[in-house]
Design an enzyme around this catalytic site. Structure first.
Site, short mmCIF file in Angstrom:
data_model
loop_
_atom_site.label_atom_id
_atom_site.label_comp_id
_atom_site.label_asym_id
_atom_site.label_seq_id
_atom_site.Cartn_x
_atom_site.Cartn_y
_atom_site.Cartn_z
N HIS A 156 104.76 52.50 10.46
CA HIS A 156 105.94 51.77 9.95
C HIS A 156 105.57 50.33 9.61
O HIS A 156 106.05 49.77 8.63
CB HIS A 156 107.07 51.80 10.98
CG HIS A 156 107.63 53.18 11.19
ND1 HIS A 156 107.96 54.02 10.16
CD2 HIS A 156 107.91 53.88 12.33
CE1 HIS A 156 108.42 55.17 10.64
NE2 HIS A 156 108.40 55.12 11.96
N ARG B 11 109.62 59.78 -4.44
CA ARG B 11 109.47 60.07 -3.02
C ARG B 11 107.99 60.29 -2.72
O ARG B 11 107.34 61.10 -3.38
CB ARG B 11 110.27 61.29 -2.58
CG ARG B 11 110.14 61.50 -1.05
CD ARG B 11 111.12 62.49 -0.49
NE ARG B 11 111.04 62.49 0.98
CZ ARG B 11 112.03 62.78 1.80
NH1 ARG B 11 113.20 63.09 1.30
NH2 ARG B 11 111.86 62.76 3.10
N LEU C 95 114.75 39.87 -10.09
CA LEU C 95 114.74 41.23 -9.53
C LEU C 95 115.72 41.29 -8.36
O LEU C 95 115.79 40.36 -7.56
CB LEU C 95 113.31 41.52 -9.02
CG LEU C 95 113.08 42.83 -8.27
CD1 LEU C 95 113.09 44.00 -9.25
CD2 LEU C 95 111.74 42.80 -7.54
N GLU D 20 120.64 59.18 9.41
CA GLU D 20 120.14 60.25 10.29
C GLU D 20 118.93 59.81 11.13
O GLU D 20 118.55 60.49 12.09
CB GLU D 20 119.76 61.49 9.46
CG GLU D 20 120.94 62.25 8.88
CD GLU D 20 121.64 61.51 7.76
OE1 GLU D 20 122.89 61.45 7.77
OE2 GLU D 20 120.96 60.96 6.87
N ASP E 129 108.44 57.50 2.38
CA ASP E 129 108.18 58.54 3.39
C ASP E 129 106.69 58.65 3.70
O ASP E 129 105.85 58.35 2.86
CB ASP E 129 108.73 59.88 2.89
CG ASP E 129 108.97 60.85 4.04
OD1 ASP E 129 108.97 60.40 5.22
OD2 ASP E 129 109.16 62.05 3.78
C1 IPE Z 1 114.04 59.87 4.54
O1 IPE Z 1 112.92 60.18 5.27
C2 IPE Z 1 114.64 58.59 5.02
C3 IPE Z 1 113.83 57.41 4.77
C4 IPE Z 1 112.68 57.37 4.14
C5 IPE Z 1 114.39 56.21 5.28
P1 IPE Z 1 112.98 61.15 6.54
O2 IPE Z 1 111.58 61.31 6.98
O3 IPE Z 1 113.94 60.64 7.52
O4 IPE Z 1 113.56 62.47 5.89
P2 IPE Z 1 113.46 63.99 6.37
O5 IPE Z 1 113.92 64.03 7.80
O6 IPE Z 1 112.03 64.40 6.24
O7 IPE Z 1 114.35 64.73 5.43
C1 IPE Z 2 109.37 57.01 6.59
O1 IPE Z 2 108.29 57.51 7.30
C2 IPE Z 2 110.05 55.86 7.28
C3 IPE Z 2 111.34 56.18 7.93
C4 IPE Z 2 112.01 57.27 7.75
C5 IPE Z 2 111.88 55.21 8.84
P1 IPE Z 2 108.45 58.66 8.38
O2 IPE Z 2 108.59 58.04 9.73
O3 IPE Z 2 109.55 59.59 8.00
O4 IPE Z 2 107.05 59.37 8.26
P2 IPE Z 2 106.76 60.92 8.44
O5 IPE Z 2 107.66 61.65 7.51
O6 IPE Z 2 107.03 61.24 9.88
O7 IPE Z 2 105.32 61.05 8.07
MG MG Z 3 109.61 61.34 6.99
#
Ligand code: IPE
Ligand code: IPE
Ligand code: MG
Length: 245
Positions: free
Chosen positions: A45, A191, A139, A75, A28
């Site tokens: 990303h 996380r 792995l 989601e 995240d």
């Molecule tokens: C969780 O991150 C999903 C992934 C890292 C793939 P999100 O950024 O989508 O989660 P929320 O929306 O903050 O809960």
């Molecule tokens: C996690 O990073 C990657 C995916 C969920 C695809 P985010 O895109 O959720 O990054 P933030 O949470 O917006 O910073």
């Molecule tokens: Mg996120």
């Protein structure tokens, strides 16, 4: 919060004493990493996916056997079309470019999640990457793409219904129909980026997982951050509902 890392004041045994067999990471903070730098989210990303190759190397060196990463949830389709399409392109690019390097580490690539909605050419590449690395045994590197814990449970339930199984269903019956039934439950779920939730990752499998949260945005996660998480884990006491050993 600065996470459990703050509590790891050196009294815990170093990582290696007790290493997780299965380490899972919720990747995240790519978006926030990019925003901080005034870059578009997709650059975050891209940086996040780049980081994975280095992590596979480090995780392998720690002696971890299963490494799963949450890269796209069921989601995440709710995000703007441009971001979703950009992510799919990055997955394509990453898989094509990195399979050989990951294979050279002795890692088997596996994908975990629903196969619907993903573009057919990406699915084809995913199959190719799995086939290309299937004999590697050091792995298991598991990429959770279009994964949702609730979807996984519902898919297993519906398969059981289709099988017209009689009698009460056991936990083992359900587990047999999960996406990767041979993979042990995650011992440690990390996380990044400060959010304190599971967001539908390894819902069933995390019943007795240990959790570790850090404020570091995923693209900045490095060897020191990994070692801090593992050192924290090594000091945990897992009881599974029993009494103190
Ligand atoms: C969780 O991150 C999903 C992934 C890292 C793939 P999100 O950024 O989508 O989660 P929320 O929306 O903050 O809960
Ligand atoms: C996690 O990073 C990657 C995916 C969920 C695809 P985010 O895109 O959720 O990054 P933030 O949470 O917006 O910073
Ligand atoms: Mg996120």
């Amino acid at each position: 919060m600065s996470g459990n890392a703050a509590e790891n004041d050196g009294r815990n045994p170093p990582a290696g004493g007790r290493i997780p067999r299965h380490l899972a990471i919720i990747l995240d903070g790519n978006g926030r990493w990019a925003r901080r730098r005034g870059l578009p989210r997709l650059m975050g990303h891209r940086a996040g996916l780049r980081k994975l190759e280095e992590m596979v190397h480090l995780v392998k060196r720690e002696g971890i056997r299963y490494f799963s990463v949450y890269a796209f949830s069921t989601e995440n389709w709710n995000r703007p079309k441009m971001e979703v399409e950009g992510l799919m392109s990055l997955f394509r690019y990453y898989i094509r470019r990195k399979v050989e390097a990951i294979r050279a580490e002795g890692a088997r690539i596996r994908f975990c999640g629903r196969k619907d909605k993903l573009p057919p050419d990406l699915l084809e590449q995913m199959r190719w990457a799995e086939e290309r690395t299937k004999d590697e045994t050091i792995l298991d590197f598991i990429l959770c793409i279009n994964y949702g814990g609730r979807a996984e449970i519902m898919d297993a339930v519906n398969t059981l219904i289709q099988e017209r199984r009689e009698g009460p269903v056991t936990e083992e019956d359900l587990r047999r129909h999960f996406y990767l039934p041979d993979v042990p439950d995650p011992d440690l779920i990390v996380r990044t980026s400060g959010e304190l939730r599971l967001s539908n990752f390894w819902l069933w499998e995390s019943a007795y997982s240990e959790f570790y949260f850090t404020d570091i945005h995923w693209p900045d996660f490095d060897e020191a951050a990994l070692k801090a998480a593992l050192a924290d884990y090594a000091g945990r006491e897992r009881r599974y509902g029993g009494l103190k050993p």
